[in-house]
Design a protein around this motif. Structure first.
Motif, mmCIF file in Angstrom:
data_model
loop_
_atom_site.group_PDB
_atom_site.id
_atom_site.type_symbol
_atom_site.label_atom_id
_atom_site.label_comp_id
_atom_site.label_asym_id
_atom_site.label_seq_id
_atom_site.Cartn_x
_atom_site.Cartn_y
_atom_site.Cartn_z
ATOM 1 N N ASN A 42 10.083 31.342 -17.649
ATOM 2 C CA ASN A 42 10.570 32.444 -16.822
ATOM 3 C C ASN A 42 9.927 32.359 -15.443
ATOM 4 O OD1 ASN A 42 12.121 33.611 -18.916
ATOM 5 N ND2 ASN A 42 10.289 34.622 -19.724
ATOM 6 N N SER A 43 10.642 32.787 -14.420
ATOM 7 C CA SER A 43 10.087 32.708 -13.077
ATOM 8 C C SER A 43 10.410 33.956 -12.274
ATOM 9 C CB SER A 43 10.622 31.471 -12.339
ATOM 10 O OG SER A 43 12.029 31.537 -12.201
ATOM 11 N N GLU A 44 9.494 34.297 -11.385
ATOM 12 C CA GLU A 44 9.690 35.378 -10.422
ATOM 13 C C GLU A 44 9.425 34.799 -9.044
ATOM 14 O OE1 GLU A 44 7.781 39.714 -9.127
ATOM 15 O OE2 GLU A 44 6.853 38.533 -10.724
ATOM 16 N N ASN A 64 5.295 33.628 -17.562
ATOM 17 C CA ASN A 64 6.053 33.941 -16.358
ATOM 18 C C ASN A 64 5.413 33.245 -15.164
ATOM 19 O OD1 ASN A 64 8.184 35.472 -14.961
ATOM 20 N ND2 ASN A 64 6.476 36.559 -14.001
#
Length: 266
Positions: free
Chosen positions: A128-130, A101
């Motif tokens: 995945n990214s936040e 992430n």
């Protein structure tokens, strides 16, 4: 509206203490252009009366509105290009090998062009990214969360293919970022002078084109606060005319050709 030298000095101190913005000695015209109508709207008669009300018990809400009016909020889509290209071509492949992430913080995000540009750039990657995006101004955060932009705003850097892919046309001629992309960005209020930030650790931090308005002391304070929020091996993007200060914590400078990015040693 005219501002006396005494009132201008009072205002400079209040503005810097609240927001970090450091006005020069001859910027009275800027204050007049941004606050004249505001002062009239509030039923006040002068800068002196505005300052007196700000300093009263009920002045905190008014002060927040004043700071909001004085914030530049100048922003573009994919500004300077290279940070977004380097993110996708170098950082994402590197992080894919070590993390499931990718945490990204867009500090001083203004009306959302930068964090949405980041989100678009990360589409079609397998990581995945936040994305956390923060700003001092409630007004710009409200606009960013809605994600509606006029055509004139989109003309400032938005590629046609991305416009058609990530935006929905509205009946009045405006365009709205689609819900899928809006949901990828978490907008929050945050004052960069309020260290430590309490937002966790990040792989990448964007803090671009805001430090140019700060004093040297506040630049160092903010940069070191950002560095404390970087994971080992994390990257910090500053604006094209910004750099680390003499008293900043150490980072390694990497040339992106064009542009620079700073990396925290692992």
């Amino acid at each position: 509206m005219e501002i006396s030298t005494v009132d201008y000095e009072r205002f400079k101190i209040i503005l810097e203490k609240q927001s970090g913005i450091l006005l020069g000695d001859n910027k009275q015209y800027l204050v007049v252009s941004r606050l004249s109508n505001f002062i009239q709207e509030k039923g006040l008669t002068s800068m002196a009366s505005l300052l007196d009300k700000i300093n009263s018990i009920q002045g905190s809400v008014l002060l927040k509105e004043v700071v909001d009016r004085m914030t530049t909020n100048e922003t573009l889509w994919f500004r300077d290009t290279y940070p977004f290209e380097y993110l996708r071509s170098h950082i994402v492949p590197e992080m894919r090998n070590t993390s499931f992430n990718l945490r990204i913080w867009c500090a001083a995000c203004s009306t959302g062009q930068e964090p949405f540009s980041i989100a678009m750039q990360l589409e079609d990657t397998t990581i995945n990214s936040e994305i956390i995006a923060t700003d001092l101004s409630d007004r710009v955060l409200k606009k960013a969360r809605i994600g509606v932009y006029q055509q004139i705003e989109l003309n400032r850097g938005m590629p046609r293919d991305k416009l058609m892919r990530f935006f929905t046309p509205l009946d009045n001629g405006d365009w709205q970022v689609n819900s899928k992309l809006r949901n990828k960005v978490n907008f929050r209020p945050l004052n960069l002078l309020s260290t430590p930030y309490g937002v966790g650790k990040f792989d990448v931090i964007f803090c671009r084109n805001v430090l140019i308005y700060f004093s040297g002391e506040n630049k160092t304070k903010v940069i070191n606060g950002l560095i404390d929020c970087l994971k080992p091996g994390g990257y910090l993007f500053l604006g094209a005319s910004e750099s680390l200060t003499r008293d900043s914590k150490p980072l390694t400078m990497i040339r992106c050709n064009p542009g620079l990015v700073y990396k925290k040693e692992e």
